[in-house]
Design a protein around this motif. Structure first.
Motif, PDB file in Angstrom:
ATOM      1  N   MET A   1       0.859  -1.202   0.000  1.00 29.10           N
ATOM      2  CA  MET A   1       0.000   0.000   0.000  1.00 29.10           C
ATOM      3  C   MET A   1       0.888   1.243   0.000  1.00 29.10           C
ATOM      4  N   GLU A  64      -8.503   3.691  -7.501  1.00 29.76           N
ATOM      5  CA  GLU A  64      -9.273   2.470  -7.213  1.00 29.76           C
ATOM      6  C   GLU A  64      -8.855   1.872  -5.868  1.00 29.76           C
TER       7      GLU A  64
ATOM      8  N   LYS B 342     -10.196  -5.689   4.244  1.00 33.21           N
ATOM      9  CA  LYS B 342      -9.371  -4.588   3.733  1.00 33.21           C
ATOM     10  C   LYS B 342      -9.794  -3.260   4.359  1.00 33.21           C
ATOM     11  N   LYS B 343     -11.092  -3.098   4.552  1.00 31.10           N
ATOM     12  CA  LYS B 343     -11.562  -1.832   5.140  1.00 31.10           C
ATOM     13  C   LYS B 343     -11.102  -1.719   6.592  1.00 31.10           C
ATOM     14  N   PRO B 346      -6.180  -1.901   5.681  1.00 33.74           N
ATOM     15  CA  PRO B 346      -5.830  -1.936   4.251  1.00 33.74           C
ATOM     16  C   PRO B 346      -4.605  -2.790   3.933  1.00 33.74           C
ATOM     17  N   THR B 347      -3.700  -2.933   4.887  1.00 35.04           N
ATOM     18  CA  THR B 347      -2.466  -3.684   4.617  1.00 35.04           C
ATOM     19  C   THR B 347      -2.567  -5.146   5.070  1.00 35.04           C
ATOM     20  N   GLY B 371      -6.086  -5.968  -9.152  1.00 30.80           N
ATOM     21  CA  GLY B 371      -6.936  -4.836  -8.855  1.00 30.80           C
ATOM     22  C   GLY B 371      -6.631  -4.192  -7.517  1.00 30.80           C
ATOM     23  N   PRO B 372      -7.571  -3.409  -6.974  1.00 26.62           N
ATOM     24  CA  PRO B 372      -8.945  -3.268  -7.445  1.00 26.62           C
ATOM     25  C   PRO B 372      -8.991  -2.527  -8.779  1.00 26.62           C
ATOM     26  N   LYS B 373      -9.906  -2.979  -9.622  1.00 33.02           N
ATOM     27  CA  LYS B 373     -10.004  -2.366 -10.936  1.00 33.02           C
ATOM     28  C   LYS B 373     -11.456  -2.342 -11.379  1.00 33.02           C
ATOM     29  N   ALA B 403     -15.997  -2.698  -8.436  1.00 34.11           N
ATOM     30  CA  ALA B 403     -14.640  -2.950  -8.920  1.00 34.11           C
ATOM     31  C   ALA B 403     -14.307  -4.419  -8.651  1.00 34.11           C
ATOM     32  N   GLU B 405     -11.578  -7.040  -7.428  1.00 30.54           N
ATOM     33  CA  GLU B 405     -10.314  -7.158  -6.704  1.00 30.54           C
ATOM     34  C   GLU B 405     -10.184  -8.584  -6.192  1.00 30.54           C
TER      35      GLU B 405
END
Lengths: 176, 430
Positions: A1, A64, B342-343, B346-347, B371-373, B403, B405
């Motif tokens: 990240m 994104e 992830k929320k 995030p890592t 992704g995320p894409k 998206a 991912e």
């Protein structure tokens, strides 16, 4: 990240809102491209000259990524085209994880003030004129306008000259 | 009397017709090679019916691209659009470009490596990809001779400009600059929402895989296509009549489900990883050649023969890697990223992966991410009163397509249960 990259993007989004922009993706791409051309601070994104002027696939990917953990939100623009970007619930996480220097913050502020009220069409012209002048290193205003018209045939020579003059005048002002 | 028009029966589009020039191209070695390259790599290990090849997909893209071209340019265009492109719509020019679009559809995949996309980036020298190899073959192989020998001749560069997705091309060739006309034709082949490539592969892959996810109404979609001027930036672009918006919604949902259920199926993805490992061990210097003539000698067949030989011989140095692929000794999924993890952190995925590799050994753990894409779903829609709106405004469905991912962690089969239990503990601590 890569939080330090997210910090750039987040600050651009916040500043654009502060100066009254509706803040679409085009604003963010073009603001960061102009920031790079300005040359005052390092900008951690690569750009290419794409269909609608300077564009960064990296910025797109990071947008994104930021949305996926709630650092930003993207909602359809109810007054026009594209999506509106806003700081999200996890914006503070970005700010805690990576802080921007005073120089970077100041340069972002200058760019966002310049682009905030522009339409997507204006942004395309301005950022492309800046690209031609500072990445392709054409110096003569007539040459810059001709090149811009060649790349974007729907942009008249007069509009191209105006965009180039606008960018130069802003950069002169930002030196002060 | 020699036939001027030929036909082949296709499971997706019915009869596909082609002329003498196209027949010579279809019969050429680069096109025939595509009969030996699976469209979806080793996806057939998960979906046994997915054994189709790049060859029939290429015919399908030619067919769909032609339908789009005819739909867009045979109808009465808006005056502002017509003014921009009227020179290209003169009968001779239009006939030439229609041929170029058909050929771009037919030839757009000739540079594919064995097993298509699987690990292409890791298996080619830096700066190379299948699109660049396709361009080399269009310029230098027998295909160039066939194109240039036609009367009037077809310029291979025109075919390249239309066939090579410009958004990918600018990444490796930043000086690429297509005219607005060629950008429009490029969109017919490569466009995110209406591209012939995507329309064909969604329909074809879902049909062969035996899943319903990829289905939508291509006829309704194509009959709604038109060229419009984007009011936000004054550029010409492909857009849609409002009447076809539900067909576009169905396509975008089909794409989302095909990605999540087929293309990114966890077992399919681990087969791609194992395939990459095998190829890196088997190929000289661990790479495919960037010399197109040498690449022409390689197809899935050559790779599968080597793989079968290695799997059957316990003393072969590639035995273990080959057995993973052919004896179903593939690594097992022990963790799949979910958005709530992830929320919360995030890592988390990266931390979990590194911790698992420390605990169980790097050689026993594999990971795959994407992704995320979310593809750009923002296109122009012409409403009944003639105004032009954004697809994101007129369709709540399109505005909210999620998206894609993925984050997958795999473990060696013998360790899988143990690693999974350990992972579950970590997830509970999150």
């Amino acid at each position: 990240m890569q939080f330090y990259k997210h910090a750039y993007i987040l600050r651009v989004i916040q500043k654009l809102h502060q100066y009254g922009s509706w803040t679409g993706k085009t604003h963010v791409h073009k603001a960061l491209s102009l920031l790079r051309d300005l040359g005052k601070v390092p900008v951690p994104f690569e750009f290419v000259l794409y269909k609608h002027g300077p564009y960064s696939f990296e910025v797109e990917a990071e947008l994104e990524q930021m949305r996926s953990y709630g650092a930003i939100t993207m909602e359809p623009n109810t007054r026009g085209y594209g999506v509106v970007l806003k700081a999200g619930e996890a914006a503070s996480l970005v700010e805690q994880s990576a802080s921007l220097s005073a120089e970077v913050s100041q340069a972002i502020d200058q760019v966002c003030r310049f682009v905030s009220s522009r339409s997507a069409a204006e942004l395309e012209r301005l950022a492309t004129a800046s690209w031609i002048r500072y990445q392709e290193r054409l110096d003569d205003p007539a040459e810059v306008a001709r090149r811009l018209h060649f790349l974007k045939p729907h942009v008249s020579i007069v509009e191209a000259e105006r965009a180039d003059a606008d960018v130069r005048s802003w950069r002169e002002g930002s030196k002060e | 009397m020699a036939k001027l028009i030929h036909e082949v029966r296709d499971g997706i589009h019915g009869f596909i017709l082609f002329d003498q020039l196209e027949k010579r191209l279809i019969d050429s070695a680069p096109m025939q090679r595509l009969r030996c390259i699976h469209q979806l790599a080793m996806c057939y290990q998960v979906y046994p019916g997915a054994t189709h090849k790049r060859f029939e997909h290429s015919l399908g893209v030619m067919e769909v691209a032609t339908r789009i071209f005819d739909q867009v340019f045979d109808r009465r265009l808006d005056d502002a659009v017509h003014r921009r492109i009227k020179e290209e719509l003169e009968p001779d020019r239009k006939g030439y470009w229609r041929r170029v679009v058909r050929l771009a559809g037919l030839l757009h995949d000739i540079g594919h490596l064995p097993f298509s996309h699987a690990a292409e980036e890791a298996l080619l020298p830096e700066g190379w990809n299948h699109e660049r190899l396709t361009a080399e073959m269009l310029r230098q192989s027998e295909i160039a001779d066939i194109l240039k020998g036609e009367k009037p001749p077809i310029d291979p560069e025109d075919v390249i400009d239309v066939a090579w997705d410009v958004k990918k091309r600018v990444r490796t060739q930043p000086d690429t600059s297509l005219s607005p006309w060629k950008t429009l034709l490029n969109e017919i082949i490569c466009g995110n929402t209406f591209g012939a490539d995507r329309i064909d592969y969604l329909l074809r892959d879902s049909w062969h895989a035996g899943v319903a996810y990829g289905r939508f109404d291509p006829d309704r979609l194509i009959t709604g296509l038109t060229a419009l001027i984007d009011p936000s930036n004054e550029e010409i672009a492909l857009g849609l009549d409002i009447g076809a918006i539900h067909a576009a919604e169905a396509l975008l949902l089909a794409r989302y489900f095909m990605y999540t259920q087929v293309y990114f199926h966890d077992v399919r993805r681990v087969y791609d990883l194992h395939l990459k490992e095998f190829l890196q061990a088997w190929l000289p210097d661990g790479k495919f050649p960037s010399d197109w003539q040498k690449l022409m000698e390689l197809t899935d067949h050559e790779v599968l023969v080597a793989m079968r030989k290695a799997a059957a011989d316990a003393t072969d140095r590639h035995h273990e890697l080959a057995s993973r692929l052919l004896a179903r000794k593939h690594f097992r999924t022990v963790y799949e990223l979910v958005s709530t993890h992830k929320k919360k952190r995030p890592t988390f995925f990266q931390e979990l992966l590194e911790a698992a590799q420390d605990e169980f050994g790097e050689e026993n753990i594999l990971a795959d991410t994407y992704g995320p894409k979310s593809e750009t779903n923002d296109f122009l829609v012409q409403t009944d009163d003639g105004s032009i709106e954004s697809s994101l405004q007129v369709s709540g469905v399109i505005a909210n397509v999620p998206a894609v991912e993925i984050g997958l962690i795999f473990a060696k089969p013998e360790l899988a249960e143990k690693v999974k239990t350990w992972m579950n503990t970590k997830v509970k601590q999150l």
